[in-house]
Design an enzyme around this catalytic site. Structure first.
Site, short mmCIF file in Angstrom:
data_model
loop_
_atom_site.label_atom_id
_atom_site.label_comp_id
_atom_site.label_asym_id
_atom_site.label_seq_id
_atom_site.Cartn_x
_atom_site.Cartn_y
_atom_site.Cartn_z
N ASN A 13 0.87 -1.18 0.00
CA ASN A 13 0.00 0.00 0.00
C ASN A 13 0.91 1.22 0.00
O ASN A 13 1.48 1.56 1.03
CB ASN A 13 -0.90 -0.01 1.24
CG ASN A 13 -1.69 1.29 1.38
OD1 ASN A 13 -1.79 2.06 0.42
ND2 ASN A 13 -2.25 1.53 2.55
N LYS A 31 0.18 4.23 -0.28
CA LYS A 31 -0.44 5.45 0.27
C LYS A 31 -0.16 6.62 -0.69
O LYS A 31 -0.04 6.41 -1.89
CB LYS A 31 0.06 5.73 1.68
CG LYS A 31 -0.01 4.50 2.58
CD LYS A 31 0.11 4.84 4.02
CE LYS A 31 0.25 3.56 4.83
NZ LYS A 31 -0.01 3.72 6.24
N HIS A 49 -9.61 0.96 4.50
CA HIS A 49 -8.35 1.18 5.23
C HIS A 49 -8.63 2.11 6.41
O HIS A 49 -9.45 3.03 6.31
CB HIS A 49 -7.30 1.80 4.29
CG HIS A 49 -5.92 1.80 4.90
ND1 HIS A 49 -5.52 2.75 5.80
CD2 HIS A 49 -4.88 0.94 4.75
CE1 HIS A 49 -4.27 2.49 6.16
NE2 HIS A 49 -3.86 1.40 5.55
N GLU A 107 -7.10 4.53 7.56
CA GLU A 107 -6.93 5.97 7.28
C GLU A 107 -8.16 6.53 6.58
O GLU A 107 -8.54 7.68 6.80
CB GLU A 107 -5.64 6.18 6.46
CG GLU A 107 -4.40 5.97 7.31
CD GLU A 107 -3.15 5.57 6.57
OE1 GLU A 107 -3.10 5.70 5.33
OE2 GLU A 107 -2.21 5.08 7.24
N GLU A 149 -5.79 -5.21 10.23
CA GLU A 149 -4.80 -4.15 10.47
C GLU A 149 -5.14 -3.44 11.78
O GLU A 149 -5.98 -2.52 11.79
CB GLU A 149 -4.83 -3.14 9.33
CG GLU A 149 -4.44 -3.71 7.99
CD GLU A 149 -3.78 -2.66 7.11
OE1 GLU A 149 -2.66 -2.92 6.67
OE2 GLU A 149 -4.37 -1.59 6.89
N GLY A 180 1.91 2.11 10.61
CA GLY A 180 2.82 3.24 10.46
C GLY A 180 3.46 3.69 11.77
O GLY A 180 4.07 4.75 11.84
N SER A 206 3.02 -2.32 10.39
CA SER A 206 4.46 -2.31 10.63
C SER A 206 5.11 -3.67 10.39
O SER A 206 6.01 -4.08 11.12
CB SER A 206 4.77 -1.79 12.04
OG SER A 206 4.31 -0.46 12.19
C1 PEP Z 1 -0.86 0.07 5.81
O1 PEP Z 1 -0.74 1.18 5.32
O2 PEP Z 1 -1.85 -0.61 5.54
C2 PEP Z 1 0.19 -0.40 6.71
C3 PEP Z 1 0.08 -1.60 7.25
O3 PEP Z 1 1.24 0.43 6.92
P1 PEP Z 1 2.64 0.08 7.70
O4 PEP Z 1 3.13 -1.21 7.13
O5 PEP Z 1 3.52 1.23 7.39
O6 PEP Z 1 2.28 -0.04 9.13
#
Ligand code: PEP
Length: 248
Positions: free
Chosen positions: A9, A11, A94, A96, A166, A172, A211
């Site tokens: 992803n 972003k 997601h 976000e 998630e 992040g 992460s």
């Molecule tokens: C994500 O954006 O879905 C995500 C898991 O980000 P990160 O791996 O940076 O935590």
């Protein structure tokens, strides 16, 4: 046996030049990767994904879509528009999108339905916030998020979808769910689906996101109900992304 799926992803990152070198490096390093691999890029770069990745082992997709098919919805992008660029996947729900743009469970379910109606595979994200985890309501939250889609589209729709667990507090932040924490929620998700349809549950790809890095990927991906990763930060670095793909 479910084949693992690692999806990046990106972003709101990238440029034509940066994407070119990132994709070139990813394609060059795909030898020995047994997992399915995809990248989800910002809308303006989908044509670049198509021209660079068509015919390769790397699929591509978008990070969002409108629940509307067409019309006076300034700034929105429909599922059929994503089809014009041969997207395979689209991320829906997601965290976000949920937290920054107010997407409700119901809207996420509408987007999931719109994606499937156009033949796209939704990567349907669920997960709890830190306060929800601390309040011991992780399962209720994830269940509510799943129910919105199950009520609208039915359990059979999950044969053409991917679920991504998630935990919001891990996205992040550099804080990763422990393998046990992640496995417990993945098993809960699969169990909830199995209560409706055991075959659908057995075939469902449930990715972990939050992460995931080369250093923690193997142990997370080694859990029985973790079928891949949705990767944010580490997907912007070819070596890190490929190391996760190889671990899968
Ligand atoms: C994500 O954006 O879905 C995500 C898991 O980000 P990160 O791996 O940076 O935590």
């Amino acid at each position: 046996m479910r084949r693992k799926l690692v999806a990046g992803n990106w972003k709101m990152h990238g440029s034509l030049a940066e994407n070119e070198s990132l994709l070139t490096a990813i394609l060059a390093g795909m030898g020995g990767v047994q997992a399915s691999v995809a990248v989800c890029a910002p809308f303006p770069y989908l044509a670049q994904m198509q021209s660079k990745l068509a015919g390769s082992a790397v699929a591509w997709g978008a990070q969002n879509l409108s629940h509307h098919a067409k019309g006076a919805y300034t700034g929105e992008v429909s599922a059929t528009m994503l089809n014009d660029f041969a997207c395979k996947y689209v991320i829906v729900g997601h965290s976000e999108r949920r937290s920054l743009y107010g997407e409700s469970d119901e809207l996420v379910a509408e987007k999931y339905a719109a994606a499937q109606a156009a033949g796209l595979t939704p990567i349907f994200c669920v997960g709890e916030t830190l306060s929800e985890r601390e309040g011991c309501v992780t399962e209720q939250v994830v269940s509510r998020q799943l129910d919105a889609v199950l009520n609208k589209c039915g359990v059979a729709s999950l044969t053409k979808a991917v679920v991504a667990y998630e935990p919001v507090w891990a996205i992040g932040t550099g804080v990763t769910a422990t393998p046990d924490q992640a496995q417990a929620v993945h098993a809960f998700i699969r169990g909830k689906i199995a209560a409706l349809d055991a075959d659908v549950a057995a075939g469902l790809i449930i990715q972990y996101g939050g992460s995931m890095k080369p250093a923690n990927a193997a142990v997370l991906l080694g859990q029985p109900d973790i079928d891949g990763g949705l990767i944010g930060g580490a997907a912007l670095n070819a070596e890190e992304f490929l190391a996760i793909c190889r671990a899968a």
